[in-house]
Design an enzyme around this catalytic site. Structure first.
Site, PDB file in Angstrom:
ATOM      1  N   GLY A 288       4.645  34.156 -15.536  1.00  0.00           N
ATOM      2  CA  GLY A 288       4.106  33.762 -16.833  1.00  0.00           C
ATOM      3  C   GLY A 288       3.980  34.915 -17.810  1.00  0.00           C
ATOM      4  O   GLY A 288       4.304  34.783 -18.997  1.00  0.00           O
ATOM      5  N   THR A 289       3.520  36.052 -17.324  1.00  0.00           N
ATOM      6  CA  THR A 289       3.292  37.187 -18.219  1.00  0.00           C
ATOM      7  C   THR A 289       4.601  37.637 -18.863  1.00  0.00           C
ATOM      8  O   THR A 289       4.671  37.859 -20.084  1.00  0.00           O
ATOM      9  CB  THR A 289       2.643  38.350 -17.435  1.00  0.00           C
ATOM     10  OG1 THR A 289       1.405  37.872 -16.891  1.00  0.00           O
ATOM     11  CG2 THR A 289       2.385  39.550 -18.309  1.00  0.00           C
TER      12      THR A 289
ATOM     13  N   SER B 293       5.089  29.620 -14.633  1.00  0.00           N
ATOM     14  CA  SER B 293       4.888  30.587 -13.561  1.00  0.00           C
ATOM     15  C   SER B 293       4.827  29.859 -12.217  1.00  0.00           C
ATOM     16  O   SER B 293       4.025  28.931 -12.039  1.00  0.00           O
ATOM     17  CB  SER B 293       3.569  31.323 -13.806  1.00  0.00           C
ATOM     18  OG  SER B 293       3.265  32.137 -12.697  1.00  0.00           O
TER      19      SER B 293
ATOM     20  N   HIS C 206       3.693  30.567  -9.199  1.00  0.00           N
ATOM     21  CA  HIS C 206       2.532  30.550  -8.287  1.00  0.00           C
ATOM     22  C   HIS C 206       1.406  29.626  -8.732  1.00  0.00           C
ATOM     23  O   HIS C 206       0.410  29.475  -8.024  1.00  0.00           O
ATOM     24  CB  HIS C 206       2.022  31.978  -8.027  1.00  0.00           C
ATOM     25  CG  HIS C 206       1.259  32.612  -9.143  1.00  0.00           C
ATOM     26  ND1 HIS C 206      -0.107  32.722  -9.126  1.00  0.00           N
ATOM     27  CD2 HIS C 206       1.665  33.186 -10.297  1.00  0.00           C
ATOM     28  CE1 HIS C 206      -0.512  33.356 -10.223  1.00  0.00           C
ATOM     29  NE2 HIS C 206       0.545  33.650 -10.951  1.00  0.00           N
TER      30      HIS C 206
ATOM     31  N   CYS D  44     -20.849  39.830 -15.336  1.00  0.00           N
ATOM     32  CA  CYS D  44     -22.087  40.568 -15.652  1.00  0.00           C
ATOM     33  C   CYS D  44     -21.966  42.036 -15.287  1.00  0.00           C
ATOM     34  O   CYS D  44     -21.252  42.389 -14.359  1.00  0.00           O
ATOM     35  CB  CYS D  44     -23.244  40.051 -14.818  1.00  0.00           C
ATOM     36  SG  CYS D  44     -23.479  38.317 -14.967  1.00  0.00           S
TER      37      CYS D  44
END
Ligand code: PLP
Length: 374
Positions: free
Chosen positions: A69-70, A195, A197, A320
Site C-alpha cells: 500500500g505504501t 495491499s 496483507h 499516551c
C-alpha cells in the site's frame, strides 16, 4: 489468543501459502528469462494480473504489482509531478500516513497540497469536495475506506466531482480491497492502491491500478518489468499468493460480510446491555468487522494492555505518554469529544474470527470497564 486487529494485518491464507511454496521452492525462475524454466513463473505473473483485474473490474494491463500500500500510494501521488501545468493535489485530512506523508514530501518540493475536512462520520461529502476543488487541481486522493474508523467514502460521486473539474482521482483502497465489492470502471477511478496483507496475502506485496492512458511516470527505473513502469525482479511467489487470496475472499465476500456484521451487532449489544458509555465511530457505512469505539473516561492504551493480558489483540486511536495522550488525526478530525477520544480503540474482526470471539471480546471489555457486572 483472539486476534481482532485485522485492519493492521491478516493471517496468511493457507491456499495462498501453498502457492507461495511452489514458486519459492520449485518454480523459482526469474520471470524475465527466455528459457523454458521461466515459463511457469511468467504464466503465474500474467494469470495473477488477470485474476486481480477481474476482481476489481479492471483490464490486466492496468494492474501494476508493487511492494504494498505504501508504495502504491507514493507512486500515485508522486508519479504525476511534472506532467501537468495544474499543480495542486487535494486530499482528505483522515488519509493514512502513506498518503499524508507522500503529500508532505511533494509539498517540500514546491507543489501545492490542499486538505479537505470530513464530517463527524468521517465522510468527505461530495459538496465538500466541490467547494474546495479548483481548476488548478491536478489530483484528488481520497481513501475508499478509513483504516481507523472503517468509514467508506462515496467514491463514485467524489470521482465525478474531480473529473468535472478536469482532475484525476486516486483512492487508497487498502482497507477495502477483498472486503467490499469494488469495480473501478463503474466507480470511474483513475488509480487505486491495494495491499496484499490486508486480505490474507503475504506482507510486502500489493498493486496499483492505473487506468489506461493516465499520464504517470514510472515508479522505479531499471529493467522492463511491469511494462517498464516498476523495475525490479518480480516477487512471483507473493504475487501469485496475492491473486489467490484476493479471488478467494472476493468469492466468499457475502458470507464473510454477514458473519462480520453479526459479530459487530453481538459486541455492541453486549456493551450497551452493560451500560458502557461509548461512541461508535465511522457512521453507518463501514468496512465489515471494523469497530472503532471511543469509551468515556478511560485510556485506550490501558484497554489495549489489559486486553493483551487476556490474550486479545486490538488497536488504539490514541497513544499516551506520561504527560499527555496523543489522539489520532482521524479521531480529532471527526470531532470526538476529548473525554471519549482518549478511550478510543479499534477492534477489527476478520475471516478467522467467529461469533463467539465477539462475545469473548465484549465480556473482556466489560470486565475491565465495569468489573461489578462480570
Ligand atoms: N493505506 C491504508 C489505508 C492502510 O491501512 C495501510 C496499512 O495499514 C497502508 C496504506 C499501508 O499499506 P502497507 O502496509 O502495505 O504499506
Amino acid at each position: 489468543m483472539i486476534y481482532a486487529d485485522n485492519a493492521a494485518t491478516t493471517i496468511l491464507d493457507k491456499n495462498a501459502f501453498e502457492i507461495m511454496k511452489k514458486y519459492l521452492l520449485e518454480e523459482y525462475a526469474n520471470a524475465s528469462q527466455p528459457y523454458a524454466f521461466s515459463r511457469e513463473a511468467k504464466k503465474a505473473l500474467s494469470t495473477a494480473r488477470e485474476t486481480i483485474a477481474e476482481c476489481i473490474g479492471a483490464l490486466p494491463e492496468e494492474i501494476y504489482m508493487t511492494s504494498g500500500g505504501t508504495e502504491s500510494d507514493n507512486w500515485a501521488i508522486k508519479g504525476l509531478l511534472e506532467q501537468h501545468d495544474k499543480r495542486t493535489t487535494l486530499t482528505s485530512v483522515i488519509e493514512h500516513h502513506a498518503v499524508l506523508n507522500a503529500c508532505a514530501a511533494i509539498k517540500r518540493l514546491g507543489y501545492a497540497v490542499d486538505y479537505i475536512d470530513v464530517d463527524s462520520d468521517g465522510v468527505v461529502q461530495p459538496h465538500m469536495l466541490s467547494s474546495r476543488i479548483t481548476n488548478h487541481t491536478k489530483l484528488v486522493s481520497i481513501m475508499l475506506a478509513n483504516n481507523e474508523i472503517g468509514t467508506i467514502q462515496p467514491i463514485k460521486q467524489l470521482c465525478d466531482v474531480a473529473h468535472h473539474k478536469g482532475a484525476l482521482f486516486h483512492t487508497d483502497a487498502v482497507q477495502a480491497v477483498g472486503h467490499i465489492p469494488i469495480h473501478v470502471k463503474e466507480l470511474g477511478i483513475d488509480m487505486l492502491s491495494a495491499s496484499g496483507h490486508k486480505f490474507y496475502a503475504p506482507k510486502g506485496v500489493g498493486f496499483l491500478y492505473i487506468k489506461k492512458g493516465t499520464p504517470i511516470y514510472p515508479y522505479a527505473d531499471g529493467g522492463s518489468q511491469e511494462f517498464g513502469f516498476r523495475a525490479g525482479t518480480e516477487n512471483i511467489a507473493s504475487i501469485a499468493a496475492m491473486a489467490t487470496a484476493l479471488k478467494k475472499y472476493c468469492t466468499q465476500m457475502q458470507q464473510d460480510t454477514q458473519k462480520l456484521k453479526k459479530m459487530e451487532q453481538i459486541l455492541l449489544e453486549k456493551l450497551n446491555a452493560a451500560n458502557i458509555d461509548f461512541i461508535r465511530n465511522g457512521g453507518k457505512n463501514t468496512i465489515p468487522g471494523n469497530i472503532s469505539l471511543s469509551i468515556k473516561q478511560v485510556e485506550g492504551e490501558m484497554l489495549l494492555h489489559r486486553l493483551d493480558l487476556k490474550g486479545i489483540c486490538i488497536s488504539t486511536g490514541s497513544a499516551c505518554n506520561a504527560q499527555n495522550t496523543q489522539i489520532s488525526h482521524v479521531i480529532k478530525a471527526i470531532g470526538v469529544p476529548l473525554k471519549y477520544a482518549k478511550g478510543t480503540i479499534r477492534i477489527s474482526f476478520g475471516a478467522q474470527n467467529y461469533e463467539h470471539d465477539a462475545e469473548i471480546v465484549a465480556d473482556a471489555l466489560i470486565q475491565i470497564l465495569n468489573p461489578s457486572l462480570s
